[in-house]
Structure formats: structure tokens, C-alpha cells
Design an enzyme around this catalytic site. Structure first.
Site, short mmCIF file in Angstrom:
data_model
loop_
_atom_site.label_atom_id
_atom_site.label_comp_id
_atom_site.label_asym_id
_atom_site.label_seq_id
_atom_site.Cartn_x
_atom_site.Cartn_y
_atom_site.Cartn_z
N TYR A 4 -21.30 -6.37 24.47
CA TYR A 4 -22.30 -7.36 24.84
C TYR A 4 -22.71 -7.21 26.29
O TYR A 4 -22.11 -6.45 27.05
CB TYR A 4 -21.76 -8.78 24.56
CG TYR A 4 -20.74 -9.30 25.56
CD1 TYR A 4 -19.44 -8.80 25.61
CD2 TYR A 4 -21.08 -10.30 26.48
CE1 TYR A 4 -18.52 -9.29 26.53
CE2 TYR A 4 -20.16 -10.80 27.39
CZ TYR A 4 -18.88 -10.28 27.41
OH TYR A 4 -17.97 -10.76 28.32
N LYS B 213 -17.61 -3.55 28.09
CA LYS B 213 -17.88 -4.99 27.93
C LYS B 213 -17.82 -5.32 26.44
O LYS B 213 -18.86 -5.53 25.77
CB LYS B 213 -19.23 -5.35 28.57
CG LYS B 213 -19.32 -6.82 28.97
CD LYS B 213 -20.42 -7.05 29.97
CE LYS B 213 -20.72 -8.52 30.22
NZ LYS B 213 -19.63 -9.36 30.65
N GLU C 125 -9.20 -8.59 38.41
CA GLU C 125 -10.43 -9.40 38.46
C GLU C 125 -10.12 -10.78 37.93
O GLU C 125 -8.95 -11.13 37.73
CB GLU C 125 -11.55 -8.71 37.67
CG GLU C 125 -11.20 -8.46 36.22
CD GLU C 125 -12.28 -7.73 35.44
OE1 GLU C 125 -13.45 -7.74 35.85
OE2 GLU C 125 -11.95 -7.17 34.38
N LEU D 238 -14.14 -4.78 34.88
CA LEU D 238 -15.53 -4.63 34.48
C LEU D 238 -16.36 -4.35 35.73
O LEU D 238 -16.21 -5.07 36.72
CB LEU D 238 -16.04 -5.91 33.80
CG LEU D 238 -17.46 -5.75 33.27
CD1 LEU D 238 -17.44 -5.03 31.94
CD2 LEU D 238 -18.16 -7.09 33.13
N1 PDD Z 1 -18.77 -12.06 32.25
N2 PDD Z 1 -15.37 -9.30 34.80
C1 PDD Z 1 -15.31 -9.89 33.59
C2 PDD Z 1 -14.07 -9.77 32.80
C3 PDD Z 1 -16.43 -10.59 33.11
O1 PDD Z 1 -16.37 -11.17 31.89
C4 PDD Z 1 -17.59 -10.71 33.91
C5 PDD Z 1 -18.82 -11.44 33.48
C6 PDD Z 1 -17.60 -10.09 35.17
C7 PDD Z 1 -18.79 -10.13 36.09
O2 PDD Z 1 -19.79 -9.22 35.71
P1 PDD Z 1 -21.33 -9.51 36.02
O3 PDD Z 1 -21.44 -9.74 37.48
O4 PDD Z 1 -22.04 -8.26 35.59
O5 PDD Z 1 -21.73 -10.72 35.23
C8 PDD Z 1 -16.48 -9.38 35.58
C9 PDD Z 1 -19.92 -12.65 31.63
C10 PDD Z 1 -20.79 -13.46 32.52
C11 PDD Z 1 -19.48 -13.37 30.37
O6 PDD Z 1 -18.59 -12.85 29.71
O7 PDD Z 1 -20.03 -14.40 30.03
#
Ligand code: PDD
Length: 280
Positions: free
Chosen positions: A34, A145, A177, A201
Site C-alpha cells: 500500500y 510497505k 522507527e 520504511l
Molecule cells: N505510515 N514507517 C512506518 C512503519 C510507517 O507506517 C510510515 C507511514 C512511515 C512514514 O512514511 P511516510 O513519511 O512516507 O508516510 C514510516 C502510513 C502513514 C500509514 O501506514 O498509514
């Protein structure tokens, strides 16, 4: 289109009319990937970067991207409302299989789903939020992801159960993270974040923060952060597309800095808003 209109396999439908088979491998195995893409004033933010990460996630799970980047833009754009700040969720699964079998089915027609929701990233910024540290119990492909988010869900819920907004995750004593975010700390005046490895991620917001730091000559570094290093952190932030930059003011019950969002966070908050404004 209103927020209740979603995209599913070539059609725009009211959410309540959208149906998928219980034999979908996303449902049975969490076999899919996703993206979450913010849109500011109705315009998709860093769409190319998100679509490149989608390409990488799909490659990692051996699924061919069913759409070109141009097609993705055409699919997502009608979901957005002019002038609104929203976030787009899109998901691609390996599709519906004739029987439940871990191995891939012979014929694959991926299931493609997208929906939008409102964003209100700064609900917590004035006071900052609490976080709790936890052992990172996830798998070794955290740079994919994947929709398979059970570990993240359990970690985040454990944080919520303790009155915290996020879990900061540690593997072998080192920060990876957040359960749904990337992590930054300010240590000895330098903005630090763990380097891109399969353990995290590669967040798009993380890239934006590092770009802003470099463009403004703010000292920053991508480096391994031991849990003990955080004892010297004057600020800790978590970042994501939906929550932008959130200051952590308490970790494991101990105050970070003076227990308020720190000066560098204040500065980045302004720089980030200015940057978003410049794209409008
Ligand atoms: N998640 N690390 C993890 C495990 C995440 O699930 C997310 C974001 C990030 C940040 O990535 P980005 O800046 O590209 O949104 C880092 C999304 C928002 C979610 O699962 O809803």
C-alpha cells in the site's frame, strides 16, 4: 467526488457498495502492498516518490505494477476535492485465488483499491505527544510497505494502552522507527535519524525533512542511534505523511528536553508549512 466515493478495480463507487471476494489474498494472507499519499489543496504531494516506493514494494513481493505512473495519477486525481487537504490510501493485493494456497496462483489479476480521507496532522503539535520504547518485533522486510501490519498494529496498540501516541522501536539496542512513522532526534545540536536499511520504511516525509535541513544548513546526519544515545536527546520527533512532524515530549515516562516541543521542531514546523505553501 465526496470522501465516500472510492476506487475499486476500474470503478468509482460509494464506499458502501464496494465489495471484494473473501478469497482475495489480501484478506487471506495480507498479500499486498500500500501507499499513503498526502494531497495539499487538492494536489498530490511527492506523487512520483510515492509511486517509486510503490514500485519497490511491488517488486519486493514479486507483483507487476498493474498501472503506469500516469495511470495512477489519472486513477487518484478524481478522488480528490479541490482546495482540500486529504490523504489518499491505495492498496494493491495479489488478487482473488481459486483456493487458499500460500504459493502464488497461476493467473493473477491484482485487486486495486484507493480511498481518500481528511487530514488534520497538527492535532497534537502544541503540546507534543508521549511515546514508549518497545522491542521491534517485525520482520526483515520493513522497507516493503506491506499491508501485513499485524506487528505494527500490536505495537501501536500497546503504546495506546499506556496512554502514548506512538511506540519507538528498537532492534538489538538500536532505534529503527515508530510503529507507523520514522524517528528523528536532536543530539548535541545535530538532527539525526537512522539510515535507510531494510529495517525501516524509507519515509517520504523523512526525505523532505532531510532536504529541508540541507537546504537551510541545519546540521543533520543519517546514523545508527543506540537507545542509550537518546538519553542525550534534547528533542525527538516522529514523521509520517498523515501526521507530518510530531514532537515527542515524553519517552518511557521521562521528559525529553524541557517537556515541550523543542526549538528545532518549531523551526521545522514553520519550514515544512512554508514548503507546503510554496506548492499551492
Ligand atoms: N505510515 N514507517 C512506518 C512503519 C510507517 O507506517 C510510515 C507511514 C512511515 C512514514 O512514511 P511516510 O513519511 O512516507 O508516510 C514510516 C502510513 C502513514 C500509514 O501506514 O498509514
Amino acid at each position: 467526488m465526496g470522501n465516500d466515493i472510492i476506487y475499486l478495480n476500474g470503478q468509482y463507487l460509494p464506499l458502501s457498495d464496494a465489495k471484494i471476494s473473501v478469497m482475495d489474498r489480501g484478506f487471506l494472507f495480507g498479500d499486498g502492498v500500500y501507499e499513503v499519499i498526502p494531497a495539499y489543496a487538492g494536489r498530490l504531494f511527492r506523487l512520483e516518490n510515492h509511486l517509486e516506493r510503490l514500485d519497490n514494494s511491488l517488486r519486493s513481493i514479486r507483483l507487476v505494477n498493474p498501472h503506469s505512473h500516469e495511470q495512477w495519477r489519472d486513477i487518484l486525481s478524481p478522488l480528490l476535492q479541490a482546495g482540500q487537504d486529504q490523504s489518499v490510501y491505495l492498496q494493491v493485493t495479489r488478487g482473488v485465488a481459486p483456493k487458499r494456497d500460500h504459493a502464488f496462483p497461476q493467473t493473477i489479476i491484482p485487486t486495486v483499491f484507493a480511498m481518500v480521507s481528511g487530514i488534520n496532522p497538527y492535532a497534537d503539535h502544541e503540546r507534543g505527544v508521549k511515546a514508549v520504547s518497545m522491542e521491534d518485533s517485525r520482520w526483515k522486510l520493513c522497507d516493503t510497505k506491506a499491508i501485513t501490519l499485524l506487528a505494527n498494529v500490536l505495537l501501536r496498540q500497546a503504546a495506546v494502552d499506556q496512554g502514548c501516541a506512538e511506540a519507538l522501536l528498537f532492534k538489538d539496542g538500536y532505534l529503527t522507527e515508530g510503529a507507523a512513522s520514522n524517528a528523528f532526534a536532536v543530539i548535541n545540536g545535530v538532527l539525526v535519524t537512522p539510515p535507510k536499511t531494510p529495517a525501516i520504511l524509507p519515509g517520504i516525509t523523512r526525505d523532505v525533512i532531510l532536504e529541508i535541513a540541507r537546504n537551510n544548513n541545519i546540521p543533520c546526519s543519517e546514523q545508527a542511534i543506540a537507545k542509550t544515545d537518546l538519553n542525550d536527546a534534547s528533542e525527538i520527533w516522529v514523521t509520517s505523511s498523515t501526521r507530518e512532524i510530531i514532537p515527542i515530549v515524553e519517552l518511557d515516562g521521562g521528559q525529553i528536553g524541557d517537556g515541550k516541543p523543542g526549538p528545532l521542531w518549531q523551526k521545522f514546523y514553520r519550514l515544512f508549512q512554508d514548503y507546503k505553501q510554496s506548492l499551492r
